[in-house]
Design a protein around this motif. Structure first.
Motif, mmCIF file in Angstrom:
data_model
loop_
_atom_site.group_PDB
_atom_site.id
_atom_site.type_symbol
_atom_site.label_atom_id
_atom_site.label_comp_id
_atom_site.label_asym_id
_atom_site.label_seq_id
_atom_site.Cartn_x
_atom_site.Cartn_y
_atom_site.Cartn_z
ATOM 1 N N LEU A 86 5.565 -11.056 8.109
ATOM 2 C CA LEU A 86 4.744 -12.159 7.109
ATOM 3 C C LEU A 86 3.793 -12.319 6.153
ATOM 4 C CD1 LEU A 86 6.371 -15.097 9.453
ATOM 5 C CD2 LEU A 86 7.089 -14.105 7.448
ATOM 6 N N GLY A 87 2.747 -11.587 7.517
ATOM 7 C CA GLY A 87 1.350 -11.576 6.178
ATOM 8 C C GLY A 87 1.610 -10.195 5.098
ATOM 9 N N ILE A 88 2.595 -9.740 5.525
ATOM 10 C CA ILE A 88 2.986 -8.082 4.067
ATOM 11 C C ILE A 88 3.340 -9.402 3.753
ATOM 12 C CG2 ILE A 88 4.413 -6.583 3.351
ATOM 13 C CD1 ILE A 88 3.466 -5.370 6.933
ATOM 14 N N ALA A 89 4.085 -10.306 3.543
ATOM 15 C CA ALA A 89 5.259 -10.727 2.674
ATOM 16 C C ALA A 89 3.946 -11.587 1.779
ATOM 17 C CB ALA A 89 6.292 -11.940 3.504
ATOM 18 N N ILE A 90 3.410 -11.719 3.016
ATOM 19 C CA ILE A 90 2.021 -12.907 2.208
ATOM 20 C C ILE A 90 1.421 -12.610 0.760
ATOM 21 C CG2 ILE A 90 0.074 -14.485 2.082
ATOM 22 C CD1 ILE A 90 1.278 -15.562 4.502
ATOM 23 N N TYR A 91 0.996 -11.022 1.080
ATOM 24 C CA TYR A 91 0.146 -10.212 0.136
ATOM 25 C C TYR A 91 1.232 -10.046 -1.157
ATOM 26 C CZ TYR A 91 -2.154 -6.073 -1.950
ATOM 27 O OH TYR A 91 -2.655 -5.433 -2.150
ATOM 28 N N PHE A 92 2.892 -9.328 -0.694
ATOM 29 C CA PHE A 92 3.020 -8.728 -1.858
ATOM 30 C C PHE A 92 3.589 -10.133 -2.911
ATOM 31 C CE2 PHE A 92 3.559 -4.739 0.290
ATOM 32 C CZ PHE A 92 2.596 -4.186 -0.265
ATOM 33 N N LEU A 93 4.091 -11.024 -2.053
ATOM 34 C CA LEU A 93 4.775 -12.815 -3.052
ATOM 35 C C LEU A 93 3.486 -13.296 -3.238
ATOM 36 C CD1 LEU A 93 7.913 -12.944 -0.239
ATOM 37 C CD2 LEU A 93 7.450 -11.450 -2.674
ATOM 38 N N TYR A 94 2.399 -13.308 -2.729
ATOM 39 C CA TYR A 94 1.254 -14.489 -2.767
ATOM 40 C C TYR A 94 0.428 -13.580 -4.076
ATOM 41 C CZ TYR A 94 -1.797 -18.175 -2.997
ATOM 42 O OH TYR A 94 -2.164 -19.358 -3.380
ATOM 43 N N VAL A 95 -0.683 -12.849 -2.544
ATOM 44 C CA VAL A 95 -2.055 -12.667 -2.868
ATOM 45 C C VAL A 95 -1.585 -11.598 -4.032
ATOM 46 C CG1 VAL A 95 -3.890 -11.712 -2.328
ATOM 47 C CG2 VAL A 95 -2.739 -13.141 -1.153
ATOM 48 N N ARG A 96 -1.084 -10.350 -4.546
ATOM 49 C CA ARG A 96 -1.097 -9.557 -5.457
ATOM 50 C C ARG A 96 -0.380 -10.537 -6.690
ATOM 51 N NH1 ARG A 96 2.472 -4.219 -5.141
ATOM 52 N NH2 ARG A 96 1.124 -2.328 -6.577
ATOM 53 N N PRO A 97 0.551 -10.822 -6.558
ATOM 54 C CA PRO A 97 0.646 -11.614 -7.629
ATOM 55 C C PRO A 97 -0.504 -12.745 -8.368
ATOM 56 C CG PRO A 97 2.020 -11.676 -6.935
ATOM 57 C CD PRO A 97 1.993 -11.348 -5.675
ATOM 58 N N MET A 98 -1.060 -13.211 -7.603
ATOM 59 C CA MET A 98 -2.289 -13.651 -7.958
ATOM 60 C C MET A 98 -3.719 -13.062 -8.746
ATOM 61 S SD MET A 98 -2.220 -17.476 -8.144
ATOM 62 C CE MET A 98 -0.470 -17.131 -7.895
ATOM 63 N N GLU A 99 -4.021 -12.073 -7.831
ATOM 64 C CA GLU A 99 -4.608 -10.962 -8.745
ATOM 65 C C GLU A 99 -4.160 -10.460 -9.846
ATOM 66 O OE1 GLU A 99 -5.348 -7.630 -5.857
ATOM 67 O OE2 GLU A 99 -6.762 -8.878 -4.506
ATOM 68 N N ASN A 100 -3.105 -10.198 -10.270
ATOM 69 C CA ASN A 100 -2.571 -9.638 -11.650
ATOM 70 C C ASN A 100 -2.851 -10.951 -12.705
ATOM 71 O OD1 ASN A 100 -2.910 -7.392 -10.237
ATOM 72 N ND2 ASN A 100 -0.247 -7.555 -9.821
ATOM 73 N N SER A 101 -2.445 -11.998 -12.479
ATOM 74 C CA SER A 101 -2.387 -12.968 -13.251
ATOM 75 C C SER A 101 -4.105 -13.633 -13.531
ATOM 76 C CB SER A 101 -1.853 -14.163 -12.300
ATOM 77 O OG SER A 101 -2.188 -14.863 -11.134
ATOM 78 N N GLU A 102 -4.754 -13.329 -13.506
ATOM 79 C CA GLU A 102 -6.320 -13.769 -13.307
ATOM 80 C C GLU A 102 -6.630 -13.232 -14.404
ATOM 81 O OE1 GLU A 102 -9.279 -13.516 -10.215
ATOM 82 O OE2 GLU A 102 -7.538 -14.313 -8.533
ATOM 83 N N ASN A 103 -6.201 -13.178 -15.860
ATOM 84 C CA ASN A 103 -6.449 -13.225 -17.092
ATOM 85 C C ASN A 103 -7.450 -14.110 -17.810
ATOM 86 O OD1 ASN A 103 -5.339 -10.417 -16.632
ATOM 87 N ND2 ASN A 103 -3.033 -10.993 -17.829
ATOM 88 N N SER A 104 -8.643 -14.155 -17.917
ATOM 89 C CA SER A 104 -9.524 -15.068 -18.922
ATOM 90 C C SER A 104 -9.743 -14.516 -20.181
ATOM 91 C CB SER A 104 -11.038 -15.160 -17.945
ATOM 92 O OG SER A 104 -11.954 -16.105 -18.915
ATOM 93 N N THR A 105 -9.104 -15.695 -20.847
ATOM 94 C CA THR A 105 -9.469 -16.227 -22.469
ATOM 95 C C THR A 105 -10.861 -16.646 -22.771
ATOM 96 O OG1 THR A 105 -8.411 -18.693 -22.778
ATOM 97 C CG2 THR A 105 -7.085 -16.565 -22.319
ATOM 98 N N GLY A 106 -11.606 -16.290 -21.838
ATOM 99 C CA GLY A 106 -13.127 -16.605 -22.244
ATOM 100 C C GLY A 106 -14.339 -15.545 -22.597
ATOM 101 N N TYR A 107 -14.906 -15.333 -23.027
ATOM 102 C CA TYR A 107 -15.512 -14.144 -23.704
ATOM 103 C C TYR A 107 -16.995 -14.623 -24.220
ATOM 104 C CZ TYR A 107 -15.243 -16.150 -28.318
ATOM 105 O OH TYR A 107 -15.627 -17.162 -29.422
#
Length: 176
Positions: A86-107
């Motif tokens: 379940l730890g692996i599942a949490i990493y691949f299903l939640y943590v990793r997608p959240m890291e990749n979605s952190e795109n800021s439109t601020g500058y």
């Protein structure tokens, strides 16, 4: 053994509650002291993944010891396997997608140095005009600009941002 399982379960729940309530305050107070836990070297070694696995281990261990007739060793092994899966599942299903979605439109206006833009409002030799500059993910932005060289720059001219001072882009006309 039940004490170990309760400790893991309650420690994980306590960590989650403290993180939700005081996460930003603690992050500011520590000012990056725990950045080594961000998982740059071992990406799956994230606090969220580890604490989730620890909490799952505690909960699974409690349930297996109470509701099955399995021995202590088997309960520990099964609880550990459940926690790892379940730890692996949490990493691949939640943590990793959240890291990749952190795109800021601020500058930051300081990041505009070296960018090419176009003059929207003519820039007089000793005054201000406006340029439009591509700022990446945020799209384009109109910014106040002054001539770096002290030369008049007409509307529609291509310019490069040479410097940024006091919120004003200092630009120079470029010939294409």
């Amino acid at each position: 053994m039940e004490i170990l399982f309760w400790s893991c379960l309650s420690g994980g729940i306590l960590y989650a509650v403290i993180t939700v309530i005081f996460g930003d305050v603690i992050s500011e107070a520590l000012d990056g002291a725990l950045d080594f836990l961000s998982g740059d070297t071992l990406p799956w070694l994230q606090p969220m993944t580890l604490v989730s696995a620890m909490t799952i281990f505690g909960g699974a261990g409690l349930m297996l010891s109470r509701y099955t007739a399995l021995g202590t060793t088997v309960v520990i092994i099964m609880a550990a396997m459940i926690a790892i899966i379940l730890g692996i599942a949490i990493y691949f299903l939640y943590v990793r997608p959240m890291e990749n979605s952190e795109n800021s439109t601020g500058y930051s206006i300081q990041e505009l140095g070296g960018k090419v833009g176009e003059v929207l409002v003519p820039i007089p030799s000793s005054g201000y005009g406006e340029v439009i500059v591509n700022v990446g993910a945020a799209g384009v932005a109109g910014q106040i600009a002054a001539s770096f060289d002290g030369q008049e720059i007409p509307m529609g001219s291509k310019v490069v941002v040479v410097d940024v001072k006091e919120g004003t882009l200092l630009v120079s006309k470029i010939e294409l």
